[in-house]
Design an enzyme around this catalytic site. Sequence first.
Site, PDB file in Angstrom:
ATOM      1  N   THR A  46       7.648 -28.892 -17.271  1.00 48.61           N
ATOM      2  CA  THR A  46       7.041 -28.663 -15.952  1.00 48.61           C
ATOM      3  C   THR A  46       7.967 -27.767 -15.130  1.00 48.61           C
ATOM      4  O   THR A  46       9.180 -27.784 -15.339  1.00 48.61           O
ATOM      5  CB  THR A  46       6.874 -30.037 -15.261  1.00 48.61           C
ATOM      6  N   GLY A  67       5.074 -38.764 -15.310  1.00 46.24           N
ATOM      7  CA  GLY A  67       4.386 -38.760 -14.024  1.00 46.24           C
ATOM      8  C   GLY A  67       3.923 -40.099 -13.502  1.00 46.24           C
ATOM      9  O   GLY A  67       3.923 -40.341 -12.291  1.00 46.24           O
ATOM     10  N   GLY A  99      -1.023 -36.307 -13.385  1.00 43.79           N
ATOM     11  CA  GLY A  99       0.309 -36.878 -13.235  1.00 43.79           C
ATOM     12  C   GLY A  99       0.761 -36.775 -11.794  1.00 43.79           C
ATOM     13  O   GLY A  99      -0.046 -36.689 -10.862  1.00 43.79           O
ATOM     14  N   THR A 123      10.106 -33.753 -11.922  1.00 48.64           N
ATOM     15  CA  THR A 123       9.608 -33.579 -13.279  1.00 48.64           C
ATOM     16  C   THR A 123       9.966 -34.808 -14.106  1.00 48.64           C
ATOM     17  O   THR A 123      11.063 -35.352 -13.972  1.00 48.64           O
ATOM     18  CB  THR A 123      10.176 -32.317 -13.956  1.00 48.64           C
ATOM     19  N   GLY A 124       9.033 -35.246 -14.924  1.00 49.56           N
ATOM     20  CA  GLY A 124       9.294 -36.424 -15.743  1.00 49.56           C
ATOM     21  C   GLY A 124       8.000 -37.153 -16.022  1.00 49.56           C
ATOM     22  O   GLY A 124       6.911 -36.588 -15.862  1.00 49.56           O
ATOM     23  N   ARG A 173      -6.691 -37.217 -16.885  1.00 50.58           N
ATOM     24  CA  ARG A 173      -5.454 -37.771 -16.327  1.00 50.58           C
ATOM     25  C   ARG A 173      -4.743 -36.749 -15.430  1.00 50.58           C
ATOM     26  O   ARG A 173      -4.618 -35.573 -15.769  1.00 50.58           O
ATOM     27  CB  ARG A 173      -4.537 -38.159 -17.483  1.00 50.58           C
TER      28      ARG A 173
HETATM   29  N1  ASP Z   1       5.450 -34.870 -14.375  1.00 49.55           N
HETATM   30  C1  ASP Z   1       4.559 -34.207 -15.293  1.00 49.55           C
HETATM   31  C2  ASP Z   1       3.340 -35.086 -15.495  1.00 49.55           C
HETATM   32  O1  ASP Z   1       3.490 -36.277 -15.630  1.00 49.55           O
HETATM   33  C3  ASP Z   1       5.188 -33.897 -16.612  1.00 49.55           C
HETATM   34  C4  ASP Z   1       6.593 -33.350 -16.569  1.00 49.55           C
HETATM   35  O2  ASP Z   1       7.178 -33.215 -15.520  1.00 49.55           O
HETATM   36  O3  ASP Z   1       7.133 -33.031 -17.612  1.00 49.55           O
HETATM   37  O4  ASP Z   1       2.263 -34.565 -15.589  1.00 49.55           O
END
Ligand code: ASP
Length: 338
Positions: A205, A259, A235, A256-257, A233
Site C-alpha cells: 500500500t 486493515g 480495508g 499500512t498493514g 471488502r
Molecule cells: N491496509 C491495507 C488494507 O487492509 C493493506 C496494506 O496496507 O497493505 O487494505
Amino acid sequence: MFFISCQYEPQNLVNQNNVTNKSAKPSYAIAIHGGAGAIRRSEMTPEKEAAYRTALDSALTIGETILKNGGTALDAVEKTISYLEDCPLFNAGRGAVFTHEGKNELDASIMDGFTQKAGAVGGVTTVRNPIRLARSVMEKSPHVLLTGTGAEQFATENGFEKVDPKWFFTQDRWNSLQSVLEAEKSQGKTGNLERPEDPDKKLGTVGCVALDQKGNLAAGTSTGGMTNKRWNRLGDSPIIGAGTYASNDACAVSCTGHGEYFIRYAVAYDVWARMSYGKASLAEATDAVINQKLKEKGGEGGLIAVDKNGNIAQPFNSEGMYRGWAKPGERNVAIYRD
Ligand code: ASP
C-alpha cells in the site's frame, strides 16, 4: 523472477543512515510509505532493492519539489501518491493485488488538515489514479466516501481518465493470488485474509503525509487492499480515522498493514487523539499505537506521520516498511529496520 520497474529519472540515493536531527522547525516536511510487511533481506535481490529505493526516491522528489516551491501539502500528497499508483512495484493503482475473483478493486483517501475536509473511494476498478478521485470527492461532492459503481459514475461525470482494468495487472500479484488460492484449496478453507496464508507478505500500500510552508498538513493513502479479498471488502485505507487522518492542530497520518485491525483500533485517529487530548509527542503517540497497542492485539503494520512542527515518525511492527522522508537539508529512503 522479478521484474517490472517504474519509469523514473535515476536519482542520487542517500545512505539510509544519513539522518540528521535538527531541532528548528523546518519550512516543510514530507514522508512516504510503500507498504509494511515481511520484507526480508534474504528474499531481496540487489536489482529489486535498487528498484524500490529508486522509486521511493523519485516519489519523494515529486512531493518535495512541490513543497520547496511553496505548493500545498494537499498537492504534494496527491501528486506523490499518483506516481506511486502508476508504479507497478506497489500495491496501489497499477500493481494492485487481486481479489478472490481475480479483479483489482482500488481504495484511496485524502484529508486536508486545514479544513479537515476529506474524500475517499472504495472498490473502484477503472480509475487510473484513485487518489485523484478521492480528492475530487472531497472538493466536488458533499460526501466523504463513495464506493463501487457510484464512485465510478462520479468519476465519469467529473471527466476522469478511465483505463481498461488490464492496466492494473502485474504477473507477480497474479501469481500471489494463485498461490493463496492453491493453499486454500489444499487446506479446504476459503475467504481467508490471514497473513500466514499470504505468500507475498509485502503488501505495498502507498501513502504520503506532508507539511507545507504555510503550516498546513495533509495525508493520503491508496491501495489494492489485501490479496484474495472478497465480498467487496474494504480495508482501512479509504476509512478516515483508520488509514488516514490529518488535522493542523497536531499531525497527519497514513497507515499500512492488516486493515481490519487498523479499522477496529481507529489507528490514524488514535495517534491524533493521543497528541491532541493526551499531549503526547509524535514519537510517543505513534510508538504507543503501533509498537504497543496494535502489536498486543496482533495487528501487523506501520504508519508514517508528520506533526505541525515538522517532526516525522515512521514506526512499524512488521519486519520492514518501504519508506522515505525529506525536509530541507535532510533526505532518506529505507526498507528494513536498520
Ligand atoms: N491496509 C491495507 C488494507 O487492509 C493493506 C496494506 O496496507 O497493505 O487494505
